[in-house]
Scaffold this active site. Structure first.
Site, mmCIF file in Angstrom:
data_model
loop_
_atom_site.group_PDB
_atom_site.id
_atom_site.type_symbol
_atom_site.label_atom_id
_atom_site.label_comp_id
_atom_site.label_asym_id
_atom_site.label_seq_id
_atom_site.Cartn_x
_atom_site.Cartn_y
_atom_site.Cartn_z
ATOM 1 N N ASP A 81 0.829 -1.207 0.000
ATOM 2 C CA ASP A 81 0.000 0.000 0.000
ATOM 3 C C ASP A 81 0.863 1.256 0.000
ATOM 4 O OD1 ASP A 81 -2.432 1.399 0.120
ATOM 5 O OD2 ASP A 81 -2.355 1.501 2.308
ATOM 6 N N GLY A 181 -7.393 8.905 7.758
ATOM 7 C CA GLY A 181 -7.684 9.103 9.170
ATOM 8 C C GLY A 181 -9.180 9.185 9.419
#
Length: 279
Positions: A81, A181
């Site tokens: 990733d 987030g």
């Protein structure tokens, strides 16, 4: 069984659902993610971010994924990733990863295209899938991938189509208002931009910043071509909070703590699997 990304996402696109890419960086996260996939009979993407190389090497990540998921009947894709370093991308391909994300989104468009094409040629020769990114996500609360300096830049549909055609990527991550987030306020998702991208881009689309998104928003994105959704922060926040509760209640043996933490990871992964699969 370990598989590449393209096969998983092809089925997701055709079935109008999404596959979760859940970040793993230690035994507990790897085990919780794979067990959640096995118990729900659902393919999972085990996303190992380049950011977590201090936690374990690429070779160790592959060995752990192979040990835990190699004999499972449910497909598991070990995915690199968010990696902007070409050497690390090529090492992940050699290590056995089924998919890599080359992230050149911070580069000028021409350089992003050039590097992504090189990754695609190399990966395809090894049977490995490639994800790339166009656009930029801002950072939300508890972000462990972005920085406070990140500024959102929406993906432009025509440019996305040109990028996909020029690079021949297997999946394209886009920016439509999500953040890395947790969200500080109600997210302003630009589904109109996503619809424009979906109309012009023939490859499966990827949504980063899945932590904390409402189910209705997730389903709206899936309806406009999102086939892979990344979840990282919520797993960490939940597991840390539950660990605090456990330690406040008793003093477990370290081995018992590890098992509990794998279960905490599994709780979050199962929650998102149910949403992504419309269950």
């Amino acid at each position: 069984m370990l598989v590449n990304l393209a096969d998983i996402l092809r089925d997701a696109s055709q079935g109008n659902y999404a596959v979760g890419a859940f970040n793993g960086y230690n035994y507990e996260t790897f085990a919780g993610i794979i067990e959640a996939g096995t118990e729900t009979n659902t393919p999972v993407i085990l996303a190992f971010g380049a950011k977590y190389l201090p936690n374990m090497s690429l070779a160790t990540a592959f060995s752990l994924a192979e040990s835990l998921g190699g004999k499972c009947k449910t497909p598991v894709c070990l995915h690199l990733d968010h990696c902007s370093d070409l050497d690390t991308v090529f090492r992940a391909i050699r290590a056995g990863f089924g998919s890599v994300m080359y992230d050149g989104s911070a580069l000028p468009l021409a350089e992003n295209v050039k590097n992504t094409r090189l990754v695609c040629r190399t990966a395809r020769a090894c049977g490995v899938s490639v994800e790339a990114e166009l656009g930029c996500l801002a950072a939300g609360e508890h972000s462990h991938e972005g920085s406070a300096a990140d500024v959102a830049a929406y993906t432009e549909p025509t440019q996305a189509a040109q990028f996909a055609a020029a690079t021949q990527v297997d999946a394209l991550a886009v920016s439509i208002g999500t953040v890395h987030g947790l969200y500080k306020a109600e997210p302003n998702l630009r589904l109109d931009i996503l619809a424009g991208i979906h109309k012009l881009v023939p490859v499966p689309l990827v949504l980063h910043g899945g932590s904390g998104l409402a189910a209705k928003d997730i389903l709206g994105c899936i309806d406009q071509g999102i086939a892979k959704i990344n979840v990282n922060t919520e797993i960490s926040v939940y597991a840390v909070a539950k660990t605090r509760e456990l330690l406040a209640a008793k003093q477990p043996h370290f081995s018992e703590l590890s098992l509990s933490q794998a279960d905490y990871v599994k709780d979050v992964v199962k929650k998102y699997i149910a949403i992504f699969r419309r269950r």
